[in-house]
Design a protein around this motif. Structure first.
Motif: not given
Length: 246
Positions: A36, A39, A41-42, A218, A222, A225
């Motif tokens: 994370r 990424q 907000r995965i 996506i 994700e 951000t």
């Protein structure tokens, strides 16, 4: 121990098991945190797919439900964002093509079906519009372009980028909504020049172009951000987000 009717050995075994479980969870959450960093907000399902082999190598027996529960206890579940802004104007006199994929089988290889869509990108200064072309089999983003308006020129640049990456000459279906940008003569001429077959949604149901909508979500929820300062900064962030996604 006498009060609760258990042996001292049972108590210490339970205590030892709790310590071991806490240690395993710490290792697991460290792996999640590492992913994370790139990424933030995965989602948990993608995390499980990415980390499953690493869990096994570390001797961690973690299922998908177990990962959900661990992240829930650690307050690390990602809450979905819900927003909507209309980018499609289908009330026009231009020709609208039929939906060729509504009852068709899923593509079995790359470059059989491309899906196209436009989504908005908010910056602190203005709103931009991101055009995307995605291969339906590989789910790879083939072309993208951020533009300041909903004119056809920006959508065409995304299509031309996708065509530059094309590897085969097999018949290719291009599917989109019935927006005026995709129905415009300039866009249709490029499709005809490269032998593409045009397909369009036959109504306002977003599920008729679900994959394109999913890819939009996506990227925005994700990978993008933070809100960019302006369109120039947004273009850099989008390029990095597409590379990460692909």
């Amino acid at each position: 121990c006498r009060l609760f009717g258990i042996s001292r050995q049972t108590y210490y075994q339970r205590l030892h098991a709790e310590v071991n479980r806490a240690a395993r969870h710490a290792v697991m959450l460290a792996m999640v945190t590492q992913v994370r960093l790139a990424q933030p907000r995965i989602g948990t399902r993608k995390l499980y797919f990415l980390l499953q082999k690493r869990f096994e190598q570390a001797g961690l027996k973690v299922g998908r439900d177990g990962l959900f529960e661990a992240l829930r206890r650690a307050h690390m579940l990602v809450r979905p964002r819900h927003s909507y802004r209309k980018t499609t104007n289908s009330k026009h006199h231009l020709h609208k093509h039929p939906n060729l994929i509504k009852h068709a089988a899923k593509p079995s290889m790359a470059e059989q079906l491309w899906v196209a869509d436009i989504t908005y990108i908010d910056t602190w200064e203005t709103t931009g519009y991101l055009s995307l072309i995605t291969d339906a089999h590989s789910r790879r983003i083939m072309g993208f372009h951020l533009h300041s308006s909903l004119h056809t020129d920006g959508v065409l640049k995304a299509l031309r980028m996708a065509l530059q990456q094309r590897q085969t000459d097999r018949q290719l279906v291009h599917h989109s909504d019935r927006g005026i940008q995709y129905c415009a003569q300039a866009y249709q001429r490029v499709q005809q020049r490269y032998g593409m077959v045009c397909s369009m949604t036959d109504g306002y149901d977003c599920y008729q172009n679900a994959l394109a909508e999913r890819v939009n979500g996506i990227l925005k929820t994700e990978l993008l951000t933070t809100r960019p300062r302006n369109l120039a900064q947004a273009a850099i962030m989008i390029r990095q987000a597409v590379q990460t996604y692909n």
